[in-house]
Structures are given as C-alpha cells and as structure tokens.
Design an enzyme around this catalytic site. Structure first.
Site, mmCIF file in Angstrom:
data_model
loop_
_atom_site.group_PDB
_atom_site.id
_atom_site.type_symbol
_atom_site.label_atom_id
_atom_site.label_comp_id
_atom_site.label_asym_id
_atom_site.label_seq_id
_atom_site.Cartn_x
_atom_site.Cartn_y
_atom_site.Cartn_z
ATOM 1 N N LYS A 202 0.848 -1.205 0.000
ATOM 2 C CA LYS A 202 0.000 0.000 0.000
ATOM 3 C C LYS A 202 0.882 1.253 0.000
ATOM 4 C CE LYS A 202 -0.409 -0.176 5.022
ATOM 5 N NZ LYS A 202 -1.063 -0.940 6.090
ATOM 6 N N TYR B 240 15.753 30.078 9.298
ATOM 7 C CA TYR B 240 14.544 30.782 9.740
ATOM 8 C C TYR B 240 14.434 30.856 11.260
ATOM 9 C CZ TYR B 240 12.442 30.706 5.064
ATOM 10 O OH TYR B 240 12.166 30.900 3.745
HETATM 11 C C1 LIG Z 1 -0.269 -1.884 6.696
HETATM 12 C C2 LIG Z 1 -0.815 -3.150 7.162
HETATM 13 C C3 LIG Z 1 0.026 -4.219 7.494
HETATM 14 C C4 LIG Z 1 1.532 -4.125 7.508
HETATM 15 O O1 LIG Z 1 1.952 -3.757 8.770
HETATM 16 P P1 LIG Z 1 3.488 -3.566 9.122
HETATM 17 O O2 LIG Z 1 3.473 -3.062 10.507
HETATM 18 O O3 LIG Z 1 3.979 -2.536 8.173
HETATM 19 O O4 LIG Z 1 4.148 -4.854 8.943
HETATM 20 C C5 LIG Z 1 -0.561 -5.413 7.845
HETATM 21 N N1 LIG Z 1 -1.909 -5.540 7.887
HETATM 22 C C6 LIG Z 1 -2.739 -4.529 7.595
HETATM 23 C C7 LIG Z 1 -4.200 -4.753 7.659
HETATM 24 C C8 LIG Z 1 -2.231 -3.300 7.228
HETATM 25 O O5 LIG Z 1 -3.064 -2.314 6.915
#
Ligand SMILES: *Cc1c(COP(=O)(O)O)cnc(C)c1O
Length: 627
Positions: free
Chosen positions: A38, A261
C-alpha cells in the site's frame, strides 16, 4: 552512481530480498506471506516491490484501496490482491473489473457488492475483517456470529479469508495475546474454515504473535525499518530505501551568528556548514530541524536550524567536505540516518517518513548490485522519453485494456488509438526518429500536372528483410496500405492519372549505406515496389537510417497538398517547396502529441514545419499546404 539529480531515492531490491529471506525464517512450514504494497509500497514503488515479492513466494499483495490495486493490474500484476481498507460502494465496479479481493466488515457493502456481482454474472472471493481490539474497522465479537450466518447465504461473494489486525504488536505483548485469543475463538466457529487466516503484521511475526493462521502480512520490517529497539537482537534487517542529495554550497559562519529561519541555531564557535538542496517539500520532515543528522562520506553531521522548503543546512566544522559530495539523508550505513532513528528525535512515525520522502525525486532501482531501472521524476505524468520501447508497449497494452475507461487521461486515449489503428498488440513498437519529409513541386511542362520530387528520411529499427513502397490509385487502396506493416512509404495518385513506371519513380532508396534494388509490380491498379538488398538481413533488429527519394506527379487542379504521419514518430521536419512565383501558400498543421504547434519557418519558396528531436508525434498528425 553518477546522476544529475539534486535529490534522489535509491531502492535496493537486493536488500529487500535479503530482508524477506530473514523474515521467512520466522514463518512456520504451513505459512506463506502477503507483501503489503500500500501507499506505493511505503514509498518504495509498488510494482517493483510486488515483482520481487512474488518472485520470493508471496501469495498475496496487500493494497489500501481499489485504485492502488487497479494500478498494479494495469502494470501487469496478475497475483491475488487484497484491498485492506473497507472499500466504498463507488469502488465496487473497479474491484470487479480488476479482480481485487475486498476486505468486508459491513453488511451494507456486502449486499451492494453481491448485487453488482449478480448483475455481472460473476462470483468473487472476499476476506472478512474482525475487530479483536484495534477498534478501527472489522466486525466486533457481538456482531460477528449473526453476520457470518447472514453473509454465508449470499451466493456470489465467497468467503476466502478471515483477518484481524494487532493494535500494538511491536510493544504490547499482553494486549496482543488477548487479541490473538479473541481471534482464535471467533475463527474456530467458522465452518468450513476459509483458505486464508491472517492476523500478524511484520512486527507480530518476529515477536512470536503469528502462530494463529497461515498467512502473515509483511510491511515495514520487509523495508528494513525496525519498529522497536529490541528487534535488532531478533533479526538483521537493512533499510531498502536511501534518500540522497549532494552538497550544493559550503559556507563559513562565525561564533554568535545564527543559521536559518527564526534563528533557531547559533554558532558556538567559528565553523562551517554545508547547504543541501532538499527540504520538507522533498518529504524531509520539518520537525527534523535541529534534530537530525546526515552522513557525508565517513562522517555524520548535525542538521542545524530549521528545515526550509527546499534546503537544509548541516554543520561540517573542519571536516573535508566538498561541493558535489553525496549526502545520505535517510537509510545507508550510518544508524543515525535510519528512519526509526530520525523519527525518534521528534516522536514521529517511520511509516510516515518512508511514504513522504522523495516525492519530487527520481527513484533508482538496484538489483544484483546494478542499477536496473529508474522511475520518472513525476510519476503521474507520461514522459515518453523515460520509457523504452518495451515499456511503451506495455503501457499501450494497458491502455487498450482500459478502453472502456478512457476518459481518464487524454494521453491514454492517444496511445489507445495508436495501438488499435497501427500496431499488432503483441509486437514491438518501432517508432521513427528524426523524420524528415521534403516535397518539392516543380512547374514542369505538362498542362495537367506538376512534377514532384520527394525525399523521406528517418531512423527506425529494421524489422524485415524487405519492405514496400506503394503508390495507391484510390483512397481505399491507400487505407489498405496504411494497415500493412511491410509498407514503409505510400503515395496517393490522383484518380485522373494512370499509374505507370513514369508517373511514380523511386529514384533512390537507401538503408544505411546500402542501396536497395526494387522490383515493381502492378496490383489492382496500384504500384508496389518491393525494396531489398542481400545484406539487409545483417541489419535486422538494428536501428538504421532510411532514405527514400521519389519522382512523381501532382494534379494542377488540386490546390492543396497534405502530408500525414502514419506511425509513432519522435522529432519531425516536414518541408514543402513550391514554384517561385507562387504567393500566399498557407500551412495548416494538424498535430497530436506532446506539441500541437510545431515551429513553422518560411524561407523563399520553402515552408518548413519542425519539432524538437525529442518530441513525440502521434499518428494522424500532419499538415496541409493550401495554395
Ligand atoms: C499496513 C498493514 C500491514 C503491515 O503492517 P506492518 O506493521 O507494516 O508490517 C498489515 N496488515 C494490515 C491490515 C495493514 O493495513
């Protein structure tokens, strides 16, 4: 590596592979993994990571929404894709079209999807999401029993998997155990058991919280970022992503002067700092100001003052740093620049840092220690120069798959058109480069026609040992020649003239240095010249120069001359030369492609239209000269 970028991202796929191998050691023999890709694989590039993951045995890919899944499908990924977040009803059509498996946890969505499937006469798998304590999406324990009974009555949606998600697998083992027990209790009541049962994310896997189920969802650890300091003793991982830049300026600063800044950093003694052309607009978090370190060569240096939109400053003291030196802002050998250590300084999230870093940078991919590809600077735009022939091919194929949804991007429409009109879907597209076509109308002696000399030259990959130059006697015959792949050049003869060996002559035809011989033949009133040379086969598959010269005639009664581009072409120049005493010759370009307004120059009795050599011109472009 030498590149010309100000900032860039390196994605080390070998490191990713090593991380996956290390994580696989924690899987039991009956378990497989889902690679979470994702958010463009946490900023690493969903396609590239997906390809590696599948090669390493991933059973599923996990995405956040249907759009992410659709993009992977368009890029040719056929493996099962699970959409992790609850989908909206507006995404159902896309889920079905692109075979994306939804995660379901609401009845309203389930019946809406069932309805769609019914109308489409299709069945699809889904995964059921349970809430075991995260309290985000998922069915609560109370809702679960009734829901599973109801949903199992639906005929088009088929239960394939059940999942839940840990709230704190990296740092709360007690709560995680409770979640695990709850999950176990709920799934044990499902008859028959679904094919996939999954609860663990990557931290859960190495913390011994993945015994329940046969699938593990790997995210952050696969990218080499630890989520808890103690994990270093459990597994050896390295960051896959490195965010880099280079020193653009080195300056002295005196004791008592401030930098940046709001004057938040003051020199305690005379020192020097390096300016680095990356800032929060590149995803280098604003909160890293006065907190982070960067590494240059062997040394790490503190980031001083606030992060600007496009620049940061690091104190280098008297260390030997030069303008142009490579700077590692994230990843790399020094632990100080690992994402988890950078974010620790401002209580931030390494997940967030990975997703946001390098959004205006080019990504360079390394595999087997070698640079294997790079992604365009602005990934949303189509930049033809960034694509090889085969890549362009696959994009066009995708565009064809997209046919019904072509309102999306104008350029996809072009390429779709191009693909269906001019190319076989499964053959390579060989485009023409440096296309020059000059047409010269000469007064001559005939009362009926002008004499015409044409010269056509371009570069193209030679894909056949012969080709045809054709002179068509009708619009229909011309159309037929347009569709034939072996015809390199066509001329339309006016109906009033008979085509004979004097009315259409190929005066010279060359491929590189080879002078081709022609064999002519009349067919249905048309003239076809077969051009070949015994040595042409040695040039097959190579890019060659074509030069074709012809002499023919053109009716006096016509008051226009048009030139059409029939193939995908990169860089053109079209010129029209007419008898000296003519005035008021107009030039009407009809171009499609990157530049719809080619440059028009006139000198004496010659009009020339041209584009830069890098510009793409799509078929059906052309120009009409009216006189
Ligand atoms: C993003 C996600 C993961 C991955 O989790 P990590 O902590 O990055 O290993 C697993 N399951 C779901 C449902 C997620 O949304």
């Amino acid at each position: 590596m030498k590149n010309n970028d100000r900032t860039w991202v390196e994605i080390h796929l070998d490191t990713y592979r090593a991380n996956i191998e290390a994580l696989k050691c924690f899987l039991s023999p009956d378990q497989s993994f889902m690679q979470i890709v994702k958010a463009d694989a946490y900023g690493h590039g969903a396609l590239e990571i997906a390809e590696q993951a599948l090669a390493l045995g991933a059973r599923f890919l996990g995405v956040a929404n249907s759009e992410e899944g659709r993009l992977l499908r368009l890029q040719g990924i056929t493996a099962p894709i699970l959409v992790l977040s609850p989908s909206l009803e507006t995404e159902i059509a896309s889920l079905i079209d692109y075979d994306l498996t939804p995660t379901i946890s609401s009845w309203g969505f389930a019946i809406a999807m069932e309805d769609h499937l019914h109308h489409r006469g299709k069945q699809m798998p889904y995964h059921l999401k349970l809430d075991t304590g995260m309290h985000r999406s998922g069915l609560s324990r109370q809702e679960f029993y009734k829901f599973i009974e109801q949903i199992s009555k639906l005929t088009e949606l088929k239960l394939e998997g059940v999942l839940s998600h840990y709230a704190a697998s990296e740092n709360d083992p007690d709560f995680s155990r409770e979640q695990e027990e709850c999950f176990f209790e709920l799934i044990s009541s499902i008859k028959p058991q679904p094919s996939f049962i999954h609860l663990a994310n990557s931290s859960a896997l190495i913390n011994g919280l993945a015994s329940c189920g046969n699938l593990v969802r790997l995210g952050i650890l696969s990218y080499g970022i630890y989520t808890h300091p103690q994990q270093r003793s459990l597994i050896d991982l390295q960051p896959v992503m490195q965010f880099k830049s280079r020193v653009s300026l080195i300056k002295d600063i005196e004791k008592g002067e401030t930098c940046g800044y709001n004057r938040l950093w003051m020199a305690e003694h005379d020192t020097r700092y390096a300016l680095i052309p990356a800032g929060y607009a590149d995803g280098y978090d604003y909160l890293l100001g006065n907190r982070a370190e960067v590494s240059i060569g062997e040394h790490c240096f503190p980031v001083i003052g606030k992060i600007s939109m496009d620049m940061i400053t690091a104190e280098i003291g008297d260390k030997p740093v030069s303008v142009g030196d490579e700077v590692c802002l994230m990843g790399g050998a020094a632990l100080q620049t690992h994402a988890e250590n950078l974010v620790a300084g401002y209580n931030g999230s390494s997940y967030e840092l990975l997703c946001q870093l390098g959004r205006r940078a080019r990504r360079y991919y390394y595999l087997n220690g070698q640079l294997c590809s790079s992604s365009p600077l602005s990934r949303r735009d189509f930049v033809p120069a960034d694509f090889s022939d085969s890549k362009l091919n696959s994009i066009i194929e995708a565009a064809v798959l997209q046919r019904l949804d072509s309102s999306e991007i104008g350029s996809i429409v072009y390429r779709e058109m191009l693909s269906s009109l001019f190319f076989d879907k499964d053959s390579d597209i060989h485009y023409r480069k440096g296309f020059r076509h000059s047409i010269k109308l000469i007064e001559g002696d005939s009362p009926l026609h002008y004499e015409v000399e044409t010269e056509l030259s371009y570069r193209k990959v030679l894909d056949s040992e012969y080709f045809i130059v054709a002179c068509a006697q009708s619009e229909t015959a011309l159309q037929a020649y347009l569709k034939r792949k072996d015809v390199e050049y066509r001329w339309l003869m006016d109906d009033n003239f008979e085509i004979n060996p004097d009315s259409f002559i190929v005066s010279s035809i060359k491929v590189n240095e080879l002078r081709l011989s022609t064999v002519s033949r009349h067919k249905n009133g048309c003239l076809e010249l077969r051009c070949s040379h015994p040595e042409l086969n040695t040039l097959l598959g190579k890019e060659v120069d074509f030069v074709i010269n012809t002499r023919t005639i053109y009716p006096r009664k016509s008051h226009q001359m048009s030139i059409f581009i029939t193939e995908l072409t990169k860089g053109i120049s079209l010129s029209f030369s007419y008898p000296e005493d003519w005035t008021g010759v107009e030039c009407i370009p009809i171009f499609s492609g990157q530049n719809r307004y080619p440059k028009i120059t006139r000198s004496g009795n010659i009009i020339e239209l041209s584009t830069s050599p890098e510009e793409w011109i799509f078929p059906l472009s052309g120009v009409v000269f009216a006189y």
